[in-house]
Design an enzyme around this catalytic site. Structure first.
Site, PDB file in Angstrom:
ATOM      1  N   TRP A  99       0.616  -1.163   0.036  1.00  0.00           N
ATOM      2  CA  TRP A  99       0.022  -0.075  -0.065  1.00  0.00           C
ATOM      3  C   TRP A  99       1.046   1.219   0.107  1.00  0.00           C
ATOM      4  O   TRP A  99       0.891   2.575  -0.661  1.00  0.00           O
ATOM      5  CB  TRP A  99      -1.086  -0.059   1.343  1.00  0.00           C
ATOM      6  CG  TRP A  99      -1.716  -1.039   0.873  1.00  0.00           C
ATOM      7  CD1 TRP A  99      -2.396  -2.335   1.668  1.00  0.00           C
ATOM      8  CD2 TRP A  99      -3.016  -1.420   0.026  1.00  0.00           C
ATOM      9  NE1 TRP A  99      -3.453  -3.221   1.276  1.00  0.00           N
ATOM     10  CE2 TRP A  99      -4.094  -2.711  -0.023  1.00  0.00           C
ATOM     11  CE3 TRP A  99      -2.783  -0.610  -0.894  1.00  0.00           C
ATOM     12  CZ2 TRP A  99      -4.265  -2.660  -1.090  1.00  0.00           C
ATOM     13  CZ3 TRP A  99      -4.059  -1.476  -2.247  1.00  0.00           C
ATOM     14  CH2 TRP A  99      -5.050  -1.931  -1.685  1.00  0.00           C
ATOM     15  N   ASP A 138      -1.756   6.933   5.690  1.00  0.00           N
ATOM     16  CA  ASP A 138      -3.071   6.274   5.247  1.00  0.00           C
ATOM     17  C   ASP A 138      -3.292   5.048   6.372  1.00  0.00           C
ATOM     18  O   ASP A 138      -2.466   4.350   6.963  1.00  0.00           O
ATOM     19  CB  ASP A 138      -2.482   4.936   3.646  1.00  0.00           C
ATOM     20  CG  ASP A 138      -3.561   3.815   3.915  1.00  0.00           C
ATOM     21  OD1 ASP A 138      -4.638   4.276   4.101  1.00  0.00           O
ATOM     22  OD2 ASP A 138      -3.162   4.207   2.811  1.00  0.00           O
ATOM     23  N   LYS A 156     -12.845  -1.018   6.592  1.00  0.00           N
ATOM     24  CA  LYS A 156     -12.196  -2.210   7.609  1.00  0.00           C
ATOM     25  C   LYS A 156     -13.034  -2.009   8.722  1.00  0.00           C
ATOM     26  O   LYS A 156     -13.693  -3.103  10.135  1.00  0.00           O
ATOM     27  CB  LYS A 156     -11.138  -1.843   7.363  1.00  0.00           C
ATOM     28  CG  LYS A 156     -10.470  -2.484   6.181  1.00  0.00           C
ATOM     29  CD  LYS A 156      -8.966  -2.129   5.578  1.00  0.00           C
ATOM     30  CE  LYS A 156      -8.499  -1.787   4.489  1.00  0.00           C
ATOM     31  NZ  LYS A 156      -8.859  -3.021   3.654  1.00  0.00           N
TER      32      LYS A 156
HETATM   33  C1  LIG Z   1      -3.774   0.347   3.645  1.00  0.00           C
HETATM   34  C2  LIG Z   1      -4.679   0.570   2.664  1.00  0.00           C
HETATM   35  N1  LIG Z   1      -4.436   1.627   2.010  1.00  0.00           N
HETATM   36  C3  LIG Z   1      -4.600   2.195   0.928  1.00  0.00           C
HETATM   37  C4  LIG Z   1      -6.275   0.650   0.184  1.00  0.00           C
HETATM   38  C5  LIG Z   1      -7.167   0.613  -0.758  1.00  0.00           C
HETATM   39  O1  LIG Z   1      -8.609   1.334  -0.355  1.00  0.00           O
HETATM   40  P1  LIG Z   1      -9.488   1.652  -1.331  1.00  0.00           P
HETATM   41  O2  LIG Z   1      -9.739   0.096  -1.478  1.00  0.00           O
HETATM   42  O3  LIG Z   1     -10.273   2.289  -0.353  1.00  0.00           O
HETATM   43  O4  LIG Z   1      -9.597   2.793  -2.162  1.00  0.00           O
HETATM   44  C6  LIG Z   1      -6.393  -0.588   1.104  1.00  0.00           C
HETATM   45  C7  LIG Z   1      -6.982  -1.345   0.503  1.00  0.00           C
HETATM   46  O5  LIG Z   1      -7.351  -2.688   1.214  1.00  0.00           O
HETATM   47  C8  LIG Z   1      -4.882  -0.766   2.310  1.00  0.00           C
HETATM   48  O6  LIG Z   1      -5.667  -1.712   3.000  1.00  0.00           O
END
Ligand SMILES: Cc1ncc(COP(=O)(O)O)c(C=O)c1O
Length: 358
Positions: free
Chosen positions: A102, A171, A195
């Site tokens: 991520w 994030d 989540k």
């Molecule tokens: C730490 C993290 N950042 C970003 C994301 C991406 O999120 P989204 O699907 O809401 O774009 C996720 C998705 O699991 C994640 O776990």
């Protein structure tokens, strides 16, 4: 009612109390004669929901008036792009920590917009981990520094927040409100809500006003944080149902207590890690100091055994244990709403599986 223990990484388990309340409200929201999904986002009834959602987040994160609470569609992934679009000007540099998939995704988007310094890179390390404070190479005068507080796929989490002079952007998609934080450490916090906060459909963004003011004014309306601030996240039609569900989930968390939830989260994860550590059949994936309380990751001796483990677990009512497709292995996502009994059930299943195949 047929329910399983749901270890999904996201969308993820929601509190049963929240689902039941949503069911009760579904057709006729509190005597309004219509569903939240049917009503005007500018009407009085919806306004109260919108206000509660923001107020609950403010309470839980202990936010001062210096911060805004925003709801933005496009998930955390759109934030990967919006952050550099707003804050990474032509002559500026942004610091990013590459701690896993991520963090890496955030970096890729920022590199499309401007100059990025990778302050540390441990994305490919095994055991999986986040960097030590001493590894971090920050840029003097960086526009901002970006971290991923919990790497959902690798199961590595920051246990203390790194110090940098730049505005810190985090994030927190997979560990938001799983533990108390000091909000003032951050210029901006964001999280896909699917989540710990509700069903999919948007990102929660918490942003300090003075940081937001530095944002690029020369962007399309929907890509500027200032639009969401000025219009109270109601410039266009917001995802009303998702915001309603976030209001219910955060109300549930306020009733439970964040400190109590943190304690429960630590205990849940510790029980699972203890089962992994007590066995030579199961092998934890993350470095011990960086183990995540939200996503517990481990391996079995072979991929065939891992597939069998997941298939048998699913039959036993333990759903969603397959690791992310990019890395394989096993992953138990045990967010706030995941019940402690589910950990006991998994630990018992693991012991039985090891007895038969270990
Ligand atoms: C730490 C993290 N950042 C970003 C994301 C991406 O999120 P989204 O699907 O809401 O774009 C996720 C998705 O699991 C994640 O776990």
């Amino acid at each position: 009612m047929s329910k399983v223990f749901n270890f999904s990484a996201g969308p993820a388990v929601l509190p049963p109390e929240v689902l039941k309340q949503a069911q009760a409200d579904l057709v006729d929201y509190q005597g309004s004669g219509m569903s939240v999904m049917e009503m005007s986002h500018r009407g009085k009834v919806y306004s109260a929901i919108h206000e509660e959602a923001k107020a609950n987040i403010r309470k839980l994160l202990g936010l001062t008036d210096d911060y805004e609470v925003l709801f933005i569609q496009g998930g955390a992934s759109l934030q990967f792009a919006m952050i550099p679009m707003n804050f990474l000007g032509e002559d500026a540099v942004a610091d990013y920590v590459n701690s896993g998939n991520w963090g890496g995704q955030a970096i890729k988007q920022a590199q499309l917009i401007g100059k990025v310094n990778i302050a540390a890179d441990c994305a490919k390390d095994i055991p999986t981990r986040v960097p030590d404070e001493g590894e971090l190479r920050w840029t003097k005068g960086a526009a901002y520094a970006h971290i991923t507080t919990n790497e959902t796929i690798s199961g590595a989490q920051w246990n203390s927040i790194p110090k940098t002079d730049a505005p810190l952007v985090a994030d927190m998609s997979s560990d938001i409100l799983s533990r108390p934080i000091t909000a003032t450490d951050y210029a901006m916090i964001y999280a896909g809500v699917q989540k710990n906060l509700g069903p999919a459909g948007m990102a929660l963004v918490v942003i300090r006003k003075d940081f937001a003011e530095k944002g690029n004014k020369n962007l399309p309306t929907m890509l500027k944080y200032s639009t969401f601030i000025e219009k109270d996240s109601l410039y266009n039609t917001p995802p009303c149902w998702t915001i309603y569900m976030l209001a219910l989930t955060t109300r549930w968390l306020l009733d439970f207590g964040l400190d109590k939830m943190y304690k429960q989260n630590v205990e849940k994860a510790a029980k699972l890690y203890a089962a992994i550590d007590a066995s030579s059949f199961y092998r934890g994936t993350a470095k011990k100091e960086c183990r995540s309380d939200m996503n517990v990751t481990w391996r079995l001796p072979t991929e065939e055994l891992e597939a069998q483990f997941c298939a048998e677990a699913a039959k036993a009512g333990l759903s969603g244990l397959k690791g992310h497709r990019s890395v394989g292995g096993i992953r138990a996502s045990i967010y706030n709403a995941f019940p402690p009994e589910g950990i006991d059930a998994l630990v018992a299943f693991m012991a039985d599986f090891e007895k038969r195949f270990g």
